[in-house]
Design a protein around this motif. Structure first.
Motif, PDB file in Angstrom:
ATOM      1  N   ALA A  88       0.832  -1.202   0.000  1.00 58.18           N
ATOM      2  CA  ALA A  88       0.000   0.000   0.000  1.00 58.18           C
ATOM      3  C   ALA A  88       0.867   1.253   0.000  1.00 58.18           C
ATOM      4  O   ALA A  88       1.724   1.438   0.858  1.00 58.18           O
ATOM      5  CB  ALA A  88      -0.932  -0.011   1.204  1.00 58.18           C
ATOM      6  N   GLY A  89       0.669   2.081  -0.993  1.00 60.35           N
ATOM      7  CA  GLY A  89       1.401   3.330  -1.114  1.00 60.35           C
ATOM      8  C   GLY A  89       2.772   3.211  -1.752  1.00 60.35           C
ATOM      9  O   GLY A  89       3.405   4.210  -2.049  1.00 60.35           O
ATOM     10  N   ALA A  90       3.233   1.997  -1.995  1.00 59.40           N
ATOM     11  CA  ALA A  90       4.577   1.817  -2.565  1.00 59.40           C
ATOM     12  C   ALA A  90       4.605   2.039  -4.073  1.00 59.40           C
ATOM     13  O   ALA A  90       5.608   2.471  -4.616  1.00 59.40           O
ATOM     14  CB  ALA A  90       5.111   0.421  -2.246  1.00 59.40           C
ATOM     15  N   TYR A  91       3.502   1.739  -4.741  1.00 60.30           N
ATOM     16  CA  TYR A  91       3.455   1.866  -6.197  1.00 60.30           C
ATOM     17  C   TYR A  91       2.002   1.890  -6.652  1.00 60.30           C
ATOM     18  O   TYR A  91       1.088   1.561  -5.901  1.00 60.30           O
ATOM     19  CB  TYR A  91       4.209   0.710  -6.875  1.00 60.30           C
ATOM     20  CG  TYR A  91       3.696  -0.652  -6.488  1.00 60.30           C
ATOM     21  CD1 TYR A  91       2.625  -1.236  -7.160  1.00 60.30           C
ATOM     22  CD2 TYR A  91       4.261  -1.355  -5.440  1.00 60.30           C
ATOM     23  CE1 TYR A  91       2.139  -2.477  -6.793  1.00 60.30           C
ATOM     24  CE2 TYR A  91       3.783  -2.599  -5.065  1.00 60.30           C
ATOM     25  CZ  TYR A  91       2.720  -3.157  -5.751  1.00 60.30           C
ATOM     26  OH  TYR A  91       2.235  -4.377  -5.383  1.00 60.30           O
ATOM     27  N   GLU A  92       1.796   2.266  -7.903  1.00 59.10           N
ATOM     28  CA  GLU A  92       0.464   2.296  -8.485  1.00 59.10           C
ATOM     29  C   GLU A  92       0.110   0.889  -8.964  1.00 59.10           C
ATOM     30  O   GLU A  92       0.942   0.195  -9.535  1.00 59.10           O
ATOM     31  CB  GLU A  92       0.461   3.252  -9.676  1.00 59.10           C
ATOM     32  CG  GLU A  92      -0.886   3.463 -10.290  1.00 59.10           C
ATOM     33  CD  GLU A  92      -0.829   4.456 -11.435  1.00 59.10           C
ATOM     34  OE1 GLU A  92      -1.541   4.232 -12.423  1.00 59.10           O
ATOM     35  OE2 GLU A  92      -0.060   5.430 -11.340  1.00 59.10           O
ATOM     36  N   ILE A  93      -1.135   0.472  -8.731  1.00 57.60           N
ATOM     37  CA  ILE A  93      -1.532  -0.860  -9.163  1.00 57.60           C
ATOM     38  C   ILE A  93      -2.348  -0.813 -10.451  1.00 57.60           C
ATOM     39  O   ILE A  93      -2.854   0.225 -10.848  1.00 57.60           O
ATOM     40  CB  ILE A  93      -2.312  -1.615  -8.069  1.00 57.60           C
ATOM     41  CG1 ILE A  93      -3.632  -0.901  -7.755  1.00 57.60           C
ATOM     42  CG2 ILE A  93      -1.475  -1.808  -6.836  1.00 57.60           C
ATOM     43  CD1 ILE A  93      -4.544  -1.703  -6.857  1.00 57.60           C
ATOM     44  N   THR A  94      -2.471  -1.978 -11.087  1.00 57.58           N
ATOM     45  CA  THR A  94      -3.189  -2.095 -12.347  1.00 57.58           C
ATOM     46  C   THR A  94      -4.429  -2.956 -12.184  1.00 57.58           C
ATOM     47  O   THR A  94      -4.812  -3.693 -13.080  1.00 57.58           O
ATOM     48  CB  THR A  94      -2.266  -2.728 -13.408  1.00 57.58           C
ATOM     49  OG1 THR A  94      -1.860  -4.010 -12.925  1.00 57.58           O
ATOM     50  CG2 THR A  94      -1.068  -1.881 -13.697  1.00 57.58           C
ATOM     51  N   LEU A 150      -1.243  -7.036 -25.053  1.00 58.99           N
ATOM     52  CA  LEU A 150      -0.885  -6.833 -23.648  1.00 58.99           C
ATOM     53  C   LEU A 150       0.043  -5.647 -23.486  1.00 58.99           C
ATOM     54  O   LEU A 150       0.839  -5.338 -24.360  1.00 58.99           O
ATOM     55  CB  LEU A 150      -0.164  -8.069 -23.097  1.00 58.99           C
ATOM     56  CG  LEU A 150      -0.978  -9.336 -22.965  1.00 58.99           C
ATOM     57  CD1 LEU A 150      -0.055 -10.502 -22.627  1.00 58.99           C
ATOM     58  CD2 LEU A 150      -2.053  -9.182 -21.915  1.00 58.99           C
ATOM     59  N   SER A 151      -0.024  -5.044 -22.332  1.00 57.79           N
ATOM     60  CA  SER A 151       0.899  -3.993 -21.942  1.00 57.79           C
ATOM     61  C   SER A 151       1.762  -4.553 -20.816  1.00 57.79           C
ATOM     62  O   SER A 151       1.248  -5.204 -19.908  1.00 57.79           O
ATOM     63  CB  SER A 151       0.097  -2.782 -21.447  1.00 57.79           C
ATOM     64  OG  SER A 151       0.952  -1.821 -20.894  1.00 57.79           O
ATOM     65  N   LEU A 152       3.074  -4.318 -20.888  1.00 57.45           N
ATOM     66  CA  LEU A 152       3.988  -4.815 -19.861  1.00 57.45           C
ATOM     67  C   LEU A 152       4.579  -3.645 -19.089  1.00 57.45           C
ATOM     68  O   LEU A 152       5.206  -2.773 -19.677  1.00 57.45           O
ATOM     69  CB  LEU A 152       5.107  -5.646 -20.505  1.00 57.45           C
ATOM     70  CG  LEU A 152       4.650  -6.867 -21.299  1.00 57.45           C
ATOM     71  CD1 LEU A 152       5.849  -7.576 -21.917  1.00 57.45           C
ATOM     72  CD2 LEU A 152       3.859  -7.831 -20.431  1.00 57.45           C
ATOM     73  N   SER A 153       4.360  -3.636 -17.789  1.00 58.09           N
ATOM     74  CA  SER A 153       4.866  -2.576 -16.923  1.00 58.09           C
ATOM     75  C   SER A 153       6.184  -3.006 -16.292  1.00 58.09           C
ATOM     76  O   SER A 153       6.337  -4.154 -15.888  1.00 58.09           O
ATOM     77  CB  SER A 153       3.845  -2.298 -15.816  1.00 58.09           C
ATOM     78  OG  SER A 153       4.410  -1.472 -14.810  1.00 58.09           O
ATOM     79  N   ASP A 154       7.121  -2.069 -16.184  1.00 58.53           N
ATOM     80  CA  ASP A 154       8.394  -2.368 -15.520  1.00 58.53           C
ATOM     81  C   ASP A 154       8.500  -1.642 -14.168  1.00 58.53           C
ATOM     82  O   ASP A 154       9.584  -1.377 -13.679  1.00 58.53           O
ATOM     83  CB  ASP A 154       9.575  -2.028 -16.412  1.00 58.53           C
ATOM     84  CG  ASP A 154       9.649  -0.548 -16.739  1.00 58.53           C
ATOM     85  OD1 ASP A 154       8.752   0.217 -16.345  1.00 58.53           O
ATOM     86  OD2 ASP A 154      10.618  -0.149 -17.404  1.00 58.53           O
ATOM     87  N   LYS A 155       7.352  -1.368 -13.560  1.00 57.33           N
ATOM     88  CA  LYS A 155       7.348  -0.583 -12.319  1.00 57.33           C
ATOM     89  C   LYS A 155       8.170  -1.216 -11.204  1.00 57.33           C
ATOM     90  O   LYS A 155       8.746  -0.517 -10.392  1.00 57.33           O
ATOM     91  CB  LYS A 155       5.922  -0.325 -11.853  1.00 57.33           C
ATOM     92  CG  LYS A 155       5.211  -1.557 -11.352  1.00 57.33           C
ATOM     93  CD  LYS A 155       3.784  -1.224 -10.976  1.00 57.33           C
ATOM     94  CE  LYS A 155       3.023  -2.482 -10.674  1.00 57.33           C
ATOM     95  NZ  LYS A 155       1.610  -2.296 -10.873  1.00 57.33           N
ATOM     96  N   PHE A 156       8.254  -2.543 -11.150  1.00 57.37           N
ATOM     97  CA  PHE A 156       9.028  -3.174 -10.083  1.00 57.37           C
ATOM     98  C   PHE A 156      10.529  -3.043 -10.312  1.00 57.37           C
ATOM     99  O   PHE A 156      11.309  -3.168  -9.379  1.00 57.37           O
ATOM    100  CB  PHE A 156       8.640  -4.645  -9.902  1.00 57.37           C
ATOM    101  CG  PHE A 156       7.261  -4.810  -9.322  1.00 57.37           C
ATOM    102  CD1 PHE A 156       6.982  -4.406  -8.029  1.00 57.37           C
ATOM    103  CD2 PHE A 156       6.243  -5.349 -10.077  1.00 57.37           C
ATOM    104  CE1 PHE A 156       5.717  -4.547  -7.486  1.00 57.37           C
ATOM    105  CE2 PHE A 156       4.972  -5.500  -9.547  1.00 57.37           C
ATOM    106  CZ  PHE A 156       4.706  -5.097  -8.249  1.00 57.37           C
ATOM    107  N   ASP A 157      10.948  -2.809 -11.544  1.00 56.78           N
ATOM    108  CA  ASP A 157      12.360  -2.510 -11.806  1.00 56.78           C
ATOM    109  C   ASP A 157      12.673  -1.058 -11.445  1.00 56.78           C
ATOM    110  O   ASP A 157      13.789  -0.726 -11.084  1.00 56.78           O
ATOM    111  CB  ASP A 157      12.703  -2.734 -13.284  1.00 56.78           C
ATOM    112  CG  ASP A 157      12.919  -4.194 -13.624  1.00 56.78           C
ATOM    113  OD1 ASP A 157      12.984  -5.031 -12.707  1.00 56.78           O
ATOM    114  OD2 ASP A 157      13.022  -4.502 -14.823  1.00 56.78           O
ATOM    115  N   ARG A 158      11.673  -0.190 -11.552  1.00 60.29           N
ATOM    116  CA  ARG A 158      11.878   1.230 -11.250  1.00 60.29           C
ATOM    117  C   ARG A 158      11.748   1.535  -9.764  1.00 60.29           C
ATOM    118  O   ARG A 158      12.324   2.492  -9.275  1.00 60.29           O
ATOM    119  CB  ARG A 158      10.885   2.084 -12.044  1.00 60.29           C
ATOM    120  CG  ARG A 158      11.190   2.110 -13.525  1.00 60.29           C
ATOM    121  CD  ARG A 158      10.218   2.989 -14.294  1.00 60.29           C
ATOM    122  NE  ARG A 158       8.995   2.248 -14.580  1.00 60.29           N
ATOM    123  CZ  ARG A 158       7.794   2.530 -14.086  1.00 60.29           C
ATOM    124  NH1 ARG A 158       7.627   3.554 -13.296  1.00 60.29           N
ATOM    125  NH2 ARG A 158       6.755   1.799 -14.393  1.00 60.29           N
TER     126      ARG A 158
END
Length: 186
Positions: free
Chosen positions: A60-66, A98-106
């Motif tokens: 919660a609050g760490a990143y935006e979810i999809t 599909l769209s691939l997010s790299d948010k966990f790398d960022r």
């Protein structure tokens, strides 16, 4: 260009039993024994691709979810395997839509890279990417049961990631890079 087919024809039946009984390092050294064949080795790990992402107490609050998007998956390790990531993005956007997010790398706050099965591949210099539906309450716990799977979300990614590297004219080059002792922030 036929390199894999040629290598498969060179290997005798007993070789395959040996490869089956040995570890991955042995197979990479003895079967994938040329630079061209080594360039074909990569790991694509699919995990929780049929689940919709929801925040947990930890996230919660760490990143935006999809959560509302069934057409998006998370890609972990793309920063260390840029050529493989490029092929996967192109193929995912194509037929699979599909769209691939790299948010966990960022954003390293969730330490996603260090809690996945593909980390040992990256540590050995093998391109590897974790395609991940995202964290959610009950993630990998007994309450994470089949009735929680969104089969529509699972359909496209489960069919598409297996084929892009094999049919791509531009294979991902062996460029798993960077030192993995620290989490990389951008």
């Amino acid at each position: 260009n036929g390199a894999l087919r040629k290598r498969m024809m060179e290997a005798v039946d007993g070789d395959y039993q040996t490869y089956k009984s040995k570890d991955g390092a042995y197979v990479r050294e003895h079967f994938f024994n040329t630079p061209e064949l080594k360039d074909m080795v990569a790991d694509i790990n699919l995990d929780m691709i049929g689940r919709r992402e929801e925040h947990t107490q930890e996230s919660a609050g760490a990143y935006e979810i999809t959560a509302g998007r069934s057409d998006q998956l998370n890609m972990v390790g793309a920063v260390y395997s840029p050529d493989l990531a490029s092929v996967l993005r192109r193929e995912a956007a194509g037929a699979a839509g599909l769209s691939l997010s790299d948010k966990f790398d960022r954003d390293s706050s969730m330490r996603a890279l260090f809690r996945c099965d593909h980390l040992p591949f990256l540590q050995k210099g093998i391109p590897a990417i974790w395609l991940f539906g995202g964290f959610h309450p009950g993630y990998h716990e007994p309450v994470d049961t089949v009735d929680r799977i969104d089969f529509d979300k699972m359909r496209a990614p489960s069919a598409s990631p297996w084929t892009p590297c094999g049919r791509s004219r531009r294979r991902p080059r062996r460029r798993a890079s960077a030192t993995l002792t620290q989490t990389r922030d951008r």
